[in-house]
Design a protein around this motif. Structure first.
Motif, PDB file in Angstrom:
ATOM      1  N   ILE A 138      30.676  75.850  38.603  1.00  0.00           N
ATOM      2  CA  ILE A 138      30.834  74.483  39.115  1.00  0.00           C
ATOM      3  C   ILE A 138      29.532  73.692  38.947  1.00  0.00           C
ATOM      4  O   ILE A 138      29.538  72.541  38.505  1.00  0.00           O
ATOM      5  CB  ILE A 138      31.329  74.506  40.584  1.00  0.00           C
ATOM      6  N   ARG A 139      28.411  74.340  39.237  1.00  0.00           N
ATOM      7  CA  ARG A 139      27.117  73.656  39.069  1.00  0.00           C
ATOM      8  C   ARG A 139      26.892  73.270  37.608  1.00  0.00           C
ATOM      9  O   ARG A 139      26.314  72.240  37.298  1.00  0.00           O
ATOM     10  CB  ARG A 139      25.962  74.540  39.543  1.00  0.00           C
ATOM     11  N   ALA A 140      27.382  74.133  36.684  1.00  0.00           N
ATOM     12  CA  ALA A 140      27.180  73.875  35.252  1.00  0.00           C
ATOM     13  C   ALA A 140      28.227  72.910  34.687  1.00  0.00           C
ATOM     14  O   ALA A 140      28.214  72.605  33.498  1.00  0.00           O
ATOM     15  CB  ALA A 140      27.217  75.197  34.490  1.00  0.00           C
ATOM     16  N   GLY A 141      29.157  72.465  35.544  1.00  0.00           N
ATOM     17  CA  GLY A 141      30.206  71.554  35.072  1.00  0.00           C
ATOM     18  C   GLY A 141      31.259  72.258  34.235  1.00  0.00           C
ATOM     19  O   GLY A 141      32.008  71.627  33.481  1.00  0.00           O
ATOM     20  N   GLU A 142      31.308  73.602  34.364  1.00  0.00           N
ATOM     21  CA  GLU A 142      32.307  74.374  33.603  1.00  0.00           C
ATOM     22  C   GLU A 142      33.501  74.718  34.495  1.00  0.00           C
ATOM     23  O   GLU A 142      33.369  74.725  35.717  1.00  0.00           O
ATOM     24  CB  GLU A 142      31.657  75.670  33.091  1.00  0.00           C
ATOM     25  N   PRO A 143      34.668  75.030  33.882  1.00  0.00           N
ATOM     26  CA  PRO A 143      35.823  75.365  34.730  1.00  0.00           C
ATOM     27  C   PRO A 143      35.683  76.737  35.373  1.00  0.00           C
ATOM     28  O   PRO A 143      35.009  77.617  34.831  1.00  0.00           O
ATOM     29  CB  PRO A 143      36.997  75.366  33.740  1.00  0.00           C
ATOM     30  N   VAL A 144      36.303  76.900  36.518  1.00  0.00           N
ATOM     31  CA  VAL A 144      36.435  78.221  37.144  1.00  0.00           C
ATOM     32  C   VAL A 144      37.593  78.899  36.428  1.00  0.00           C
ATOM     33  O   VAL A 144      38.707  78.363  36.403  1.00  0.00           O
ATOM     34  CB  VAL A 144      36.740  78.062  38.653  1.00  0.00           C
ATOM     35  N   ARG A 145      37.350  80.059  35.814  1.00  0.00           N
ATOM     36  CA  ARG A 145      38.368  80.700  34.969  1.00  0.00           C
ATOM     37  C   ARG A 145      38.911  81.943  35.664  1.00  0.00           C
ATOM     38  O   ARG A 145      38.168  82.890  35.934  1.00  0.00           O
ATOM     39  CB  ARG A 145      37.749  81.051  33.615  1.00  0.00           C
ATOM     40  N   GLU A 146      40.195  81.918  35.973  1.00  0.00           N
ATOM     41  CA  GLU A 146      40.825  83.059  36.673  1.00  0.00           C
ATOM     42  C   GLU A 146      42.288  83.190  36.265  1.00  0.00           C
ATOM     43  O   GLU A 146      42.882  82.215  35.792  1.00  0.00           O
ATOM     44  CB  GLU A 146      40.763  82.838  38.190  1.00  0.00           C
ATOM     45  N   PRO A 147      42.903  84.353  36.508  1.00  0.00           N
ATOM     46  CA  PRO A 147      44.334  84.491  36.240  1.00  0.00           C
ATOM     47  C   PRO A 147      45.162  84.113  37.480  1.00  0.00           C
ATOM     48  O   PRO A 147      44.588  83.835  38.543  1.00  0.00           O
ATOM     49  CB  PRO A 147      44.471  85.993  35.962  1.00  0.00           C
ATOM     50  N   ILE A 195      39.328  71.432  46.421  1.00  0.00           N
ATOM     51  CA  ILE A 195      38.734  71.094  47.726  1.00  0.00           C
ATOM     52  C   ILE A 195      37.203  71.128  47.624  1.00  0.00           C
ATOM     53  O   ILE A 195      36.507  70.255  48.148  1.00  0.00           O
ATOM     54  CB  ILE A 195      39.255  72.052  48.824  1.00  0.00           C
ATOM     55  N   ILE A 196      36.664  72.116  46.910  1.00  0.00           N
ATOM     56  CA  ILE A 196      35.197  72.168  46.738  1.00  0.00           C
ATOM     57  C   ILE A 196      34.724  70.889  46.042  1.00  0.00           C
ATOM     58  O   ILE A 196      33.729  70.275  46.448  1.00  0.00           O
ATOM     59  CB  ILE A 196      34.775  73.422  45.928  1.00  0.00           C
ATOM     60  N   GLY A 197      35.477  70.463  45.013  1.00  0.00           N
ATOM     61  CA  GLY A 197      35.117  69.233  44.292  1.00  0.00           C
ATOM     62  C   GLY A 197      35.142  68.029  45.226  1.00  0.00           C
ATOM     63  O   GLY A 197      34.223  67.205  45.222  1.00  0.00           O
ATOM     64  N   GLU A 198      36.185  67.946  46.064  1.00  0.00           N
ATOM     65  CA  GLU A 198      36.315  66.791  46.972  1.00  0.00           C
ATOM     66  C   GLU A 198      35.186  66.778  48.004  1.00  0.00           C
ATOM     67  O   GLU A 198      34.601  65.743  48.300  1.00  0.00           O
ATOM     68  CB  GLU A 198      37.667  66.847  47.698  1.00  0.00           C
ATOM     69  N   VAL A 199      34.886  67.967  48.541  1.00  0.00           N
ATOM     70  CA  VAL A 199      33.893  68.026  49.626  1.00  0.00           C
ATOM     71  C   VAL A 199      32.479  67.806  49.099  1.00  0.00           C
ATOM     72  O   VAL A 199      31.658  67.145  49.738  1.00  0.00           O
ATOM     73  CB  VAL A 199      33.997  69.391  50.366  1.00  0.00           C
ATOM     74  N   THR A 200      32.178  68.341  47.911  1.00  0.00           N
ATOM     75  CA  THR A 200      30.795  68.254  47.399  1.00  0.00           C
ATOM     76  C   THR A 200      30.584  66.999  46.561  1.00  0.00           C
ATOM     77  O   THR A 200      29.440  66.646  46.261  1.00  0.00           O
ATOM     78  CB  THR A 200      30.468  69.464  46.497  1.00  0.00           C
ATOM     79  N   GLY A 201      31.670  66.363  46.146  1.00  0.00           N
ATOM     80  CA  GLY A 201      31.533  65.187  45.297  1.00  0.00           C
ATOM     81  C   GLY A 201      31.173  65.569  43.864  1.00  0.00           C
ATOM     82  O   GLY A 201      30.793  64.723  43.059  1.00  0.00           O
ATOM     83  N   ARG A 202      31.273  66.871  43.575  1.00  0.00           N
ATOM     84  CA  ARG A 202      30.945  67.348  42.229  1.00  0.00           C
ATOM     85  C   ARG A 202      32.257  67.763  41.547  1.00  0.00           C
ATOM     86  O   ARG A 202      32.968  68.606  42.071  1.00  0.00           O
ATOM     87  CB  ARG A 202      30.019  68.559  42.376  1.00  0.00           C
ATOM     88  N   PRO A 203      32.592  67.176  40.378  1.00  0.00           N
ATOM     89  CA  PRO A 203      33.877  67.497  39.754  1.00  0.00           C
ATOM     90  C   PRO A 203      34.015  68.993  39.522  1.00  0.00           C
ATOM     91  O   PRO A 203      33.087  69.635  39.025  1.00  0.00           O
ATOM     92  CB  PRO A 203      33.830  66.752  38.406  1.00  0.00           C
TER      93      PRO A 203
END
Ligand SMILES: NC(=O)c1ccc[n+]([C@@H]2O[C@H](COP(=O)([O-])OP(=O)(O)OC[C@H]3O[C@@H](n4cnc5c(N)ncnc54)[C@H](OP(=O)(O)O)[C@@H]3O)[C@@H](O)[C@H]2O)c1
Length: 273
Positions: A138-147, A195-203
């Motif tokens: 998230i800090r690097a602006g990359e997607p969280v990748r999971e199944p 929710i993390i994006g909304e709360v931190t203001g970081r996409p």
């Protein structure tokens, strides 16, 4: 005196905080007391020394004792400890014998039961703090990748687990209880990333990958063995497309509703920015 193992960890640090609020005397364990960064009025000792003098109750995090638990329990009994509160897992409810997480926690629970000490087994489901593993992406602006994007879970704030554990250590009502704990909402991991994006203001974005790809990546991580990776993937697959069960226990025991994932994200927002 209450001995807190794993005291610098996700749950242990909050157990120390809750016990301080209850005016309990605490000895906290760390492999490196100099960098433990615990409040000044807490006595900190080395995990491998584990001084038990004056200790009456023990908070036991099994992550600290993969081996040598029998010795810990013997020493505790000889030193006059009467109660153990163990950080167990809701996975212990799974009757599938191939579930490595269940087997490990049940083995520790059984050893404590056999010790003759008073016990409480606190059995939380998925910790909200597992989401800290997403912070780098998230800090690097990359997607969280999971199944298994549609798999549902009920992430629990580590402070709610600690609040229950602290009550089990300081009052008598939970002796012999195995409370299963969850957070107050059923969410998917894509919900949690949003929710993390909304709360931190970081996409923050989520990208679904295959279980095979995930398996390969997990096997490169330290401490990840095949049986554990297969158990984790199977548990996620089983929670596809069904609401995860929300337990009433945090509110029943502590008298306050469990903290939401948005509250957890706000408490940890610095780690995602
Ligand atoms: N994550 C989940 O979703 C989940 C769900 C249900 C149950 N659980 C249970 O919760 C446990 C993890 O709790 P947690 O997140 O609070 O623990 P944690 O933060 O991973 O670890 C607690 C502390 O233990 C010490 N420690 C870590 N590895 C150690 C080792 N190999 N040997 C000795 N000490 C070690 C570290 O303190 P120092 O560096 O200061 O020594 C660390 O701060 C799991 O093992 C499982 O039993 C987890």
């Amino acid at each position: 005196m209450i001995l807190v193992t794993g005291a610098t960890g996700n749950v242990g640090r909050h157990v120390v905080g809750e016990l301080l609020c209850a005016n309990a005397r605490i000895r906290a364990l760390s492999r490196d007391p100099a960098s433990a960064n615990l409040p000044g009025d807490v006595e900190v000792a080395r995990t491998d020394e584990m001084p038990m003098d004056g200790v009456t109750s023990l908070f036991l995090n099994p992550a600290v004792f993969w081996h040598g638990l029998g010795d810990v329990l013997d020493r505790a009994k000889s030193a006059g400890v009467t109660r153990v509160v163990m950080l167990s897992s809701a996975a212990a409810l799974d009757t599938d014998p191939s579930n490595h997480i269940a087997a490990h926690h049940l083995e520790v629970e059984r050893a404590i039961e056999d010790s003759g000490l008073e016990w409480t087994f606190v059995r939380p489901g998925e910790f909200s703090s597992n989401a800290l593993a997403w912070s780098e992406a998230i800090r690097a602006g990359e997607p969280v990748r999971e199944p298994f994007a549609a798999a549902r879970t009920t992430p629990i704030h580590e402070r709610d687990i600690a609040a229950v554990a602290a009550l089990a250590l300081t009052a008598d009502d939970l002796v012999g209880a195995k409370p299963v704990l969850s957070g107050p909402e059923s969410l998917t991991h894509p919900d949690m990333v949003r929710i993390i994006g909304e709360v931190t203001g970081r996409p923050a974005r989520f990208e679904e990958i295959t279980p095979e790809e995930t398996r390969k990546e997990m096997l490169t991580m330290p401490y990840m063995r095949e049986g554990l990776v297969d158990t984790l993937l199977r548990m996620r697959a089983e929670s596809l497309d069904r609401p995860a069960e929300i337990s009433p226990e945090v509110e029943r025991i502590t008298g306050r509703p469990g903290r939401t994932f948005a509250e957890w994200a706000a408490d940890h927002s610095d780690g995602f920015r």
